[in-house]
Each structure stands twice: as structure tokens, then as C-alpha cells.
Design an enzyme around this catalytic site. Structure first.
Site, PDB file in Angstrom:
ATOM      1  N   HIS A 359       0.823  -1.294  -0.031  1.00  0.00           N
ATOM      2  CA  HIS A 359      -0.311   0.074  -0.061  1.00  0.00           C
ATOM      3  C   HIS A 359       0.690   1.394  -0.205  1.00  0.00           C
ATOM      4  CE1 HIS A 359      -3.898  -1.998   0.740  1.00  0.00           C
ATOM      5  NE2 HIS A 359      -3.111  -2.655   1.606  1.00  0.00           N
ATOM      6  N   LYS A 557      -7.358  14.139   4.636  1.00  0.00           N
ATOM      7  CA  LYS A 557      -6.496  12.850   4.558  1.00  0.00           C
ATOM      8  C   LYS A 557      -5.463  13.295   5.642  1.00  0.00           C
ATOM      9  CE  LYS A 557      -5.808  13.849   0.287  1.00  0.00           C
ATOM     10  NZ  LYS A 557      -6.160  12.847  -0.473  1.00  0.00           N
ATOM     11  N   ARG A 558      -4.865  12.065   6.000  1.00  0.00           N
ATOM     12  CA  ARG A 558      -3.753  12.120   6.992  1.00  0.00           C
ATOM     13  C   ARG A 558      -2.883  13.314   6.511  1.00  0.00           C
ATOM     14  NH1 ARG A 558      -3.332   8.283  11.160  1.00  0.00           N
ATOM     15  NH2 ARG A 558      -1.387   9.282  11.699  1.00  0.00           N
ATOM     16  N   LYS A 563       1.433  14.311   0.800  1.00  0.00           N
ATOM     17  CA  LYS A 563      -0.027  14.717   0.252  1.00  0.00           C
ATOM     18  C   LYS A 563      -0.082  15.990   0.076  1.00  0.00           C
ATOM     19  CE  LYS A 563      -1.633  10.788   2.942  1.00  0.00           C
ATOM     20  NZ  LYS A 563      -2.551   9.762   1.915  1.00  0.00           N
ATOM     21  N   THR A 665      -8.183   6.760  -1.771  1.00  0.00           N
ATOM     22  CA  THR A 665      -9.529   6.410  -1.853  1.00  0.00           C
ATOM     23  C   THR A 665     -10.638   7.401  -1.576  1.00  0.00           C
ATOM     24  OG1 THR A 665      -9.345   5.430   0.466  1.00  0.00           O
ATOM     25  CG2 THR A 665      -9.191   3.912  -1.429  1.00  0.00           C
ATOM     26  N   LYS A 669     -14.301   8.882  -3.234  1.00  0.00           N
ATOM     27  CA  LYS A 669     -15.518   9.097  -2.477  1.00  0.00           C
ATOM     28  C   LYS A 669     -15.952  10.463  -2.591  1.00  0.00           C
ATOM     29  CE  LYS A 669     -13.404   6.386   1.253  1.00  0.00           C
ATOM     30  NZ  LYS A 669     -12.288   6.358   2.445  1.00  0.00           N
TER      31      LYS A 669
HETATM   32  C1  26W Z   1       4.401   0.365   9.749  1.00  0.00           C
HETATM   33  C2  26W Z   1       3.743   1.732   9.528  1.00  0.00           C
HETATM   34  C3  26W Z   1       2.739   1.961   8.623  1.00  0.00           C
HETATM   35  C4  26W Z   1       1.548   2.054   9.013  1.00  0.00           C
HETATM   36  C5  26W Z   1       0.505   2.195   7.832  1.00  0.00           C
HETATM   37  C6  26W Z   1       3.086   1.895   7.287  1.00  0.00           C
HETATM   38  C7  26W Z   1       2.531   1.747   6.255  1.00  0.00           C
HETATM   39  C8  26W Z   1       0.953   2.061   6.534  1.00  0.00           C
HETATM   40  C9  26W Z   1      -0.182   2.104   5.422  1.00  0.00           C
HETATM   41  C10 26W Z   1       0.269   1.048   4.297  1.00  0.00           C
HETATM   42  C11 26W Z   1      -0.091   3.575   5.037  1.00  0.00           C
HETATM   43  C12 26W Z   1      -1.953   3.560   4.232  1.00  0.00           C
HETATM   44  O1  26W Z   1      -2.596   3.462   4.586  1.00  0.00           O
HETATM   45  N1  26W Z   1      -1.486   3.600   2.677  1.00  0.00           N
HETATM   46  C13 26W Z   1      -2.391   4.059   1.960  1.00  0.00           C
HETATM   47  O2  26W Z   1      -3.427   2.718   1.648  1.00  0.00           O
HETATM   48  C14 26W Z   1      -4.443   3.187   0.974  1.00  0.00           C
HETATM   49  C15 26W Z   1      -5.300   1.871   0.493  1.00  0.00           C
HETATM   50  O3  26W Z   1      -4.681   1.059  -0.171  1.00  0.00           O
HETATM   51  C16 26W Z   1      -4.046   3.987  -0.413  1.00  0.00           C
HETATM   52  O4  26W Z   1      -5.408   4.330  -1.013  1.00  0.00           O
HETATM   53  C17 26W Z   1      -3.375   5.193  -0.043  1.00  0.00           C
HETATM   54  O5  26W Z   1      -2.803   5.762  -1.358  1.00  0.00           O
HETATM   55  C18 26W Z   1      -1.946   4.814   0.830  1.00  0.00           C
HETATM   56  O6  26W Z   1      -1.313   5.900   1.307  1.00  0.00           O
END
Ligand code: 26W
Length: 857
Positions: A359, A557-558, A563, A665, A669
């Protein structure tokens, strides 16, 4: 059997009264809204339980292949409203509540938001469960029941404060504790080895720390217009309630923190998004999810199988990012132990069962665990990883003889670290990215070596969102607008939205669309006026905002540098400076609305929030400018606030540095709710543009992913040169350090720090303006002018918006889930067997009668 509406209403009312009395000792008139909410949920739950039981029984009997979705995060939000939507009971319930003198929205708002995730990845998992249930696939979701979900964000003078999110304070009528399904998870211990019947080494431990994982189940209800809906289980693990997890000996020895460590494993969600910190408790969490879920999967399998012979055929496991990637090692270990497999056989079965979704492309998000940490905490799994890695490295050498650097790069273990993505890729039959561009970047850059070795494993499944929650439920007026024109098929077949395009140039439709948008904007303003404190506003009275004719420019968003909330804020600053110089410069009023959480340890993200606050305040206080421009930061963005903000959006900000946002995503929306996108060529924006067509996607801007990559490679980007050569940029940048936006030294420091990160970066750590904010700002600025031109013609804007909605068919989570099911899992649908449903309904209504009292005669 079909009942009249009156009968149904009466029986629901009776049920609610029944639960008020029998579970709370309350009469209707004395019940609080919270009590009413609970009784009401209990009443509705009865319907749900029947289908849940039938779904489960049918799946078990069918011996079909099942998908087990493993995710450290989910973002279900509130359940009640969505549940009512999915069983098509909203209208019925509104009538019930009216008769009982309770406000529909008031009752729904009692429920706390379930936020056991950070952002995109968690919300995607929840959308996927909605689709799995709606499409009636045999599925279980596994996750963690964090006692504290994602922190509540408060703003104090623009400073983000984090408060614990105690979503479990009220008894939750939607969760079911399943004591009989609790399992033990082993940590630490001394390694002992044995051999299985095939002579393969079986790793066991003695003197281990045993932690009890107790599951809580949430029903995820599929959409259906008939009463034969499916219900999927979301099983969340907790270490909190099991008394043996508390180590009394340690407590008695005065070591309280160590004594409580295992009861606390599932206490808190790690609030980092895209940033790996490598903490020990996080590793415990990840292994707990993996070990408990795999044991559960084995038990599930054993209920209908006398051996593990069919395991590889019946079990599919999706690994949601690398967080549950230990699945590969643990499944291999369990198969050697329980199935007498050899290592090679166990690996083969594991590979057949598992697939992994990536992701993110951010390097700092790639999970690596310190080798000795794993060795200490998970000695058995450590040895398995070593053995797997040996096989893997040998295979690399076979395929690329003499290429030792490649072996080093691909090795699962290296530099004292265990690389979770490498483990996940080697142990999976498919690896997918979440949008076409992202999947290409995985193949060509991030996982290039792996792609060259396993080209057939790599694939793309573009993300999608559930139109049930994100349109039908959250925007009923727009949903009705669509249904009136093309029927209601879109609710389960989103492709049907295409039929909307002929209405785009129909003036009546355009006008109606505008009216709906205005109502939604007004509803958002009304909601904002109820918030305790809104940063940048004197008070929350309506004159803190612009009216519904203003452009609602939404960036939610975060908060993360890539971003580029900073770019949007700098643009608002430029608009402010223009308006200040010439208050009549703009014909379009604009509300720039931000919302999003920053990771607690992410200083720059917090600085960006504070900058937005300073800017909002400055503009608010400027009497000449504030009638035309506002900046607003809505605190504590979560699923429920998204449901209110998104329907009110005119403009959707999707402005990440091209090549960095895996998919996004929120972009989907906002578009299905009739917003136009100003966006870079990044993530799913690209596919959305292609589907909507360039004609109706007028606000694409910025450098491409390839161009950005090139600048990174040849270090050719110089933000200082840009600033020097452009007076607009120079003036905006100057405001960051000339004290015109700040009220105290701390704020000054914050803005200067942003200035420095854009112009100098951090020596040896980060180049200046790493995310190319200034490089795209001018093209953003020019495109925002086009936005205002189009917005000045509301009917034409509406025409574009309707075309955008019409092009969104491919971005339903249903489409994504069908792709996973067909291309990756090989999964068939299993609807609840009507006979099973009948049987349970009969059983239930028999038992539903109370026979304690003697018959009156
Ligand atoms: C370990 C720390 C950590 C925590 C969360 C690393 C990475 C993440 C996630 C993978 C970050 C995340 O939420 N990524 C998002 O995933 C969405 C669903 O696929 C995408 O639409 C977003 O672009 C992406 O930033």
C-alpha cells in the site's frame, strides 16, 4: 412471509420496549437516548443474528474455498446507520423513531466511531468487508481490538493535541465476545527441536510466555434488498480480559510495567501512518494477529476436514501490507508441525494460500525487524525464517548465477534486519499494488529484482470504495437524484452509473444537482456551528463561514508532506495576498477546508497544521478579505466527519507528489459525491481521469511521476532558484518568515522551520523541498484559476460534476473484490442457503416465545 409495514413498525416498537425493560429496567419515557440506542440495536440485531448464523452454517457445510483477510487496521466508523442502509430498513426505522418520539440522527450519533486504523489502509479493509458481504463471498476478516483506537485530535492554538480514543466506554451491542474461540500465543522461551514423521525439524519452545488472545466478533452486513442478506464476521483479537495475561509474580516483585505487558498488547493502535518505528510491542501485536488468526483458520478447517490434505485448496489468506507478513513463517511452521510437511512442501502450500497487497512506496514505511529482536521474541519463527531464506537465496543463485549483489538485495535477512516485504513476496503467489501507476512502480522500482525473478506474481488491483456507505447512506439526496434517473441498480452494480451521463447536459438535472449540493453544504455549515471550538474562527456562529454559494474546497486525509497540504495552504496564502492587494480581484468566494490527523511524532506534519491555523486566523481577522476567502481546519477527522464533509464538497484536493500516493480512496469518495478533482497524475487519479475522460477532467496539473523521479535521480531541482525567479512564490515564502501571520515566537519558529525545510532541507538527511511543493505550486495556482472560471458558471460546473459521477463505476470496492476473487483467490460466491435460513428462522421464533408464566385461562 411478508408483513404489512404497520405490523413491522409495531413489532419493532415492541422489541425496543422489550429490551429497554429486560436489559436496562427502563420504561420508554424514562430511557435516555443512549439507552434507547442500545435497545434499538438489540432489536435490530435479532434480524442480523439469523442471517449471520445461516451465512456461517452455509459456508461451513459447503466446504468451499474461503478468504481470510488479515489486517492490523480497520476503520468501520459507526455501524448502525450503515447496517440499516444495507438491509434497506432506513425508511422503516425513521417511521419507528418518529412514532417513538426520538430523533433519527440523535440516536445514530450516540454510537462511537470505531477507528481501529490510521487511514487509507484501514478504511479500505472495511470497504472490502462490505463488498465481500454484499457479493456473498465466504470470508472472515481478522484484526485487533485495540482498546484505544486512533487518537482523538484536538487543536489548541493550532497545536495538535492527542487524546485517547475510548470507543469501548459504552457497552457495544454490535460485538460478541467468543470465549470458546480464545487461543494461546507463545512468545520468548527456549527453543527445543524435534523431527516430524518426515524427518523435518519441528521447532518448539519451553518456558515460553503464553498470551491468551480472546476474539470479539462484529457482524458486517451485506447489502441486499431481500431478507436473504449475508453477514461476514470481523473477528478482533484482544489480550485485555484474560486474567492469566497479567503476570502476578512480576507485579509482586515490583515490576508493574512488565507484569502488565501482555494484558496491554492490544491496548493501543500505533498511530503512525507510513512510518515504521520498529517497537517491540508492535511486533508482539503483529505476531499475535498472525498466530491467533492462523490457529483460528486451522480450527475452522478442522471442523469440516479430518486432515490438512485440502488446506491448500480451501484456504486463501490476504496479507494487508506487510504488517501480518509473519503469516508466511508461522504457516510454514504450523504445516511442518501439524501436517508432517517437509520445509519445501510447507513453503509450497503457504505460497498457494497467501497473497500480499502493498500500500505504499515510501521507504520509511517499509517494515524491517531487528534480527535479534525477532530471535528473542519469536525463536521458532526466527529459525523458520532463516531456513526459508536459505531456500530463497539458493533459488536466486540458480536463476541469476554469479549475481551475488542481487542475492544481497533480495535476501530476507541482511544487515541484522529481517525485511518483511521480501518475506511476504517470496511466500505469496500474488503481490499487488493498489492502482496501475503504483503497481508499475512496484515492478519497475521498489520490487524490481523480485519482479524479474517472479514476473507472474505481480499484478494490479485498483482500489475502490463502497458506494453503500459513501453515497447511498451519507448522501441520500444525491442517491435519490441518481436513482430517479437510472434506477437503483447502481447500489450493487456501480457500472450502471454510466447511464447518468445523458443527464449531464440536462438543465433540470443540473439545477437539481446544484440544489442538492447547496443543501449538503448547508448541513455541513450547521454541523460546524455545533462544534466546540473551530480553529481560526472567532466563534462558531454562522458568520464564521461563507455561505453555500462559496466554493467548498476540500482537502481531507492524514497530514503528510507527500500529500502536500502545505502546497494547498501556500496557495491559500497567495490568494490572501492577492485579495489583500485588491479585494475585488476574485469573483468566486472560497472556503478552503482541511481535516486530518498528523502522526504524534511527525513534527513537520504538526508544523503544517499550525501554519494552516495561523493562516486561517490571519484571514479571519482581515475584514477586507474574509468576506471572500476562509481557511478552516476541522479537528478530529474520522469516518463520521467524512460522511458529513464529503457530500458538501465542490472541489476535491488530490495533490500528492506524483509517484507517491499509492492509490488514494478519498479521491473516489469525493468524486462519487459530485466534487470535481484538482489533482496530480498520481495513484488512482490517473485511472479516474481516464474513466471520466479528459474532457470532463479539466484540473489535472503538475509534474509527472517520471519527471519527479528524474529530478530525484539527477538532483536537478532547486527550490531557491524557483523562488528567486517568481515574485508570487517569493512573496508567499516571505510571509512565512516576516511575522505577518504569527502572534508569538513559537509560531514564528514553526513557520520558519517550514521555510527552511522548503529552501534548505536538512543536511545529509533530506534535500530542500523533498516533495516538490514549490515546483508544482505555480501550475497548481494556474489550475485553480481555471477552477474559479468554471465555478462561476454553476450549470456548467454541474454538468462536469455529473459526468464525473457517471465515470466512477470502476471504483466500487465491489469491482476490486471481484478482481481479487477471480484473479487472485479463485473464489466462488456462497449465498446463505435459503433452507438454512428458514430453519434458523423457525428455530428462533419457537425460542422467542417466553413460556415461564403459566397460561392464563
Ligand atoms: C508500519 C507503519 C505503517 C502504517 C501504515 C506503514 C504503512 C501504513 C499504510 C500502508 C499506509 C496507508 O494507509 N497507505 C494507503 O493505503 C491506501 C489503501 O490502499 C491507499 O489508497 C493510499 O494511497 C495509501 O497511502
Amino acid at each position: 412471509m411478508s408483513f404489512t409495514l404497520e405490523y413491522q413498525i409495531e413489532s419493532v416498537i415492541n422489541k425496543i420496549k422489550h429490551y429497554l425493560i429486560t436489559t436496562m429496567g427502563r420504561s420508554l419515557d424514562a430511557a435516555s437516548d443512549a439507552e434507547f440506542y442500545r435497545a434499538f440495536s438489540y432489536a435490530l440485531r435479532e434480524e442480523v443474528m439469523i442471517n449471520w448464523t445461516a451465512t456461517r452454517n452455509t459456508i461451513e457445510k459447503s466446504k468451499s474455498r474461503k478468504i481470510y483477510y488479515l489486517s492490523m487496521e480497520y476503520m468501520p466508523g459507526r455501524l448502525l446507520g450503515n447496517n440499516l442502509t444495507n438491509i434497506a430498513a432506513i425508511e422503516l426505522v425513521q417511521q419507528v423513531l418518529k412514532k417513538m418520539n426520538r430523533g433519527f440522527k440523535t440516536i445514530l450519533s450516540i454510537e462511537p466511531d470505531i477507528g481501529i486504523g490510521n487511514g487509507g489502509l484501514g478504511r479500505l479493509a472495511s470497504c472490502f468487508l462490505d463488498s465481500l458481504a454484499t457479493l456473498q463471498y465466504p470470508a472472515i476478516g481478522y484484526g485487533m481490538r485495540y482498546h484505544y483506537g486512533i487518537f482523538e485530535q484536538a487543536l489548541w492554538c493550532g497545536i495538535q493535541l492527542e487524546r485517547p480514543d475510548c470507543w469501548l466506554l459504552l457497552e457495544n451491542p454490535w460485538e460478541f465476545r467468543r470465549d470458546s474461540h480464545a487461543v494461546n500465543v507463545d512468545f520468548n522461551g527456549k527453543l527445543v527441536t524435534m523431527k516430524n514423521a518426515r524427518g523435518e525439524t519441528v521447532y518448539s519452545v519451553v518456558d515460553q510466555e503464553q498470551v491468551r488472545a480472546l476474539p470479539y466478533d462484529l457482524p458486517i452486513i451485506g447489502y441486499n434488498t431481500s431478507s436473504n442478506f449475508s453477514v461476514v464476521t470481523l473477528r478482533l483479537w484482544s489480550t485485555k480480559e484474560s486474567p492469566h495475561n497479567f503476570q502476578l509474580q512480576r507485579y509482586n516483585a515490583g515490576q508493574l510495567d512488565q507484569a502488565a505487558e501482555n494484558t496491554c498488547i492490544t491496548d493501543v493502535l500505533y498511530p503512525n501512518d507510513n512510518n515504521e518505528v520498529g517497537k517491540r510491542i508492535r511486533l508482539k501485536q503483529e505476531f499475535l494477529l498472525v498466530s491467533a488468526s492462523l490457529q483460528d483458520i486451522f480450527h475452522h478447517h478442522a471442523r469440516t476436514n479430518s486432515s490438512l490434505a485440502n488446506f491448500a485448496d480451501e484456504v486463501r489468506i490476504q496479507i494487508n501490507d506487510t504488517h501480518p507478513a509473519l503469516t508466511i513463517a508461522e504457516l510454514v511452521r504450523m504445516l511442518i508441525k501439524n501436517n508432517n510437511s517437509t520445509l519445501e512442501e510447507a513453503l509450497e502450500i503457504t505460497k498457494t494460500c497467501c497473497s500480499y497487497t502493498n500500500h505504499t512506496v515510501l521507504k520509511e514505511a517499509l517494515e524491517e525487524w531487528n534480527e535479534s529482536r525477532i530471535q528473542n521474541l519469536l525463536p521458532r519463527q526466527y529459525h523458520i525464517i532463516q531456513s526459508i531464506n536459505q531456500i530463497f537465496c539458493n533459488r536466486i543463485r540458480e536463476k541469476f548465477p554469479g549475481d551475488e549483489p542481487r542475492v544481497q538485495r533480495m535476501s530476507i535477512i541482511g544487515n541484522g534486519q529481517i525485511k518483511m516485504a521480501n518475506l511476504a513476496i517470496f511466500g505469496s503467489h500474488h503481490i499487488n499494488g493498489v492502482a496501475k501507476l503504483h503497481s508499475d512502480i512496484l515492478k519497475q522500482e521498489m520490487f524490481k529484482d523480485f519482479y524479474e525473478m517472479f514476473p507472474d506474481r505481480f499484478t494490479n488491483v485498483t482500489n475502490g470504495v463502497t458506494q453503500r456507505r459513501w453515497l447511498l447512506y451519507c448522501n441520500p439526496a444525491l442517491a435519490a437524484f441518481i436513482t430517479t434517473r437510472i434506477g437503483s441498480g447502481w447500489v450493487s452494480h456501480f457500472e450502471e452509473l454510466r447511464k447518468l451521463s445523458p443527464f449531464a447536459n440536462d438543465k433540470i438535472s443540473q439545477e437539481e444537482f446544484i440544489t442538492i449540493k447547496h443543501c449538503n453544504k448547508q448541513a455541513l455549515l450547521d454541523y460546524l456551528a455545533t462544534l466546540d471550538s473551530l480553529p481560526g474562527c472567532h466563534s462558531n456562529s454562522h458568520n464564521s463561514f461563507l455561505g453555500v454559494d462559496a466554493l467548498f474546497d476540500i482537502h481531507i486525509k492524514r497530514v503528510h508532506e507527500y500529500k502536500r497540504q502545505l502546497m494547498n495552504a501556500l496557495h491559500a496564502l497567495i490568494l490572501y495576498q492577492e485579495l489583500k492587494a485588491n479585494p475585488l480581484a476574485r469573483k468566486v468566494k472560497r472556503m478552503v477546508i482541511f481535516a486530518g490527523k498528523a502522526a504524534p511524532g511527525y513534527k513537520t506534519a504538526k508544523d503544517i497544521i499550525r501554519f494552516i491555523y495561523c493562516l486561517a486566523r490571519t484571514i479571519m481577522q482581515d475584514e477586507k478579505v474574509s468576506p471572500y476567502l476562509r481557511v478552516l481546519f476541522i479537528p478530529n477527522y474520522n469516518v463520521s466527519s467524512a460522511e458529513k464533509i464529503i457530500p458538501a464538497a465542490d472541489l476535491s484536493e488530490q495533490i500528492s507528489t506524483a509517484g507517491m500516493e499509492a492509490s488514494g480512496t478519498g479521491n473516489m469518495k469525493l468524486t462519487i459525491n459530485g466534487a470535481l478533482t484538482i489533482g496530480t497524475e498520481d495513484g488512482a487519479n490517473i485511472e479516474m481521469r481516464e474513466s471520466v475522460t479528459n474532457t470532463w477532467w479539466p484540473f489535472a496539473f503538475g509534474k509527472s511521476s517520471e519527471e519527479n523521479r528524474q529530478m530525484q535521480r539527477d538532483h536537478s531541482y532547486s527550490p531557491l532558484r524557483l523562488i528567486e525567479s517568481n515574485p508570487i512564490l517569493a512573496q508567499a515564502m516571505e510571509a512565512l518568515r516576516n511575522r505577518s501571520l504569527i502572534e508569538n515566537d513559537a509560531e514564528h519558529e514553526t513557520l520558519c522551520s517550514l521555510y527552511t525545510s522548503l529552501t534548505e532541507g536538512i543536511p545529509y538527511e533530506s534535500p530542500p523541498d523533498r516533495y516538490f511543493v514549490l515546483n508544482d505550486l505555480l501550475s497548481f495556482y494556474a489550475t485553480q484559476k481555471k477552477v474559479e472560471d468554471l465555478y462561476s458558471n454553476p450549470l456548467r460546473w454541474a454538468e462536469y460534476a455529473i459526468h464525473n459521477i457517471a465515470g466512477m463505476g470502476p471504483f466500487s470496492a465491489d469491482v476490486a473484490i471481484k478482481t481479487y476473487a477471480e484473479k487472485i483467490w479463485g473464489l466462488q460466491v456462497v449465498p446463505p442457503d435459503p433452507a438454512e435460513l428458514e430453519k434458523i428462522r423457525a428455530e428462533y421464533s419457537e425460542l422467542d416465545r417466553c413460556r415461564i408464566l403459566p397460561k392464563a385461562n
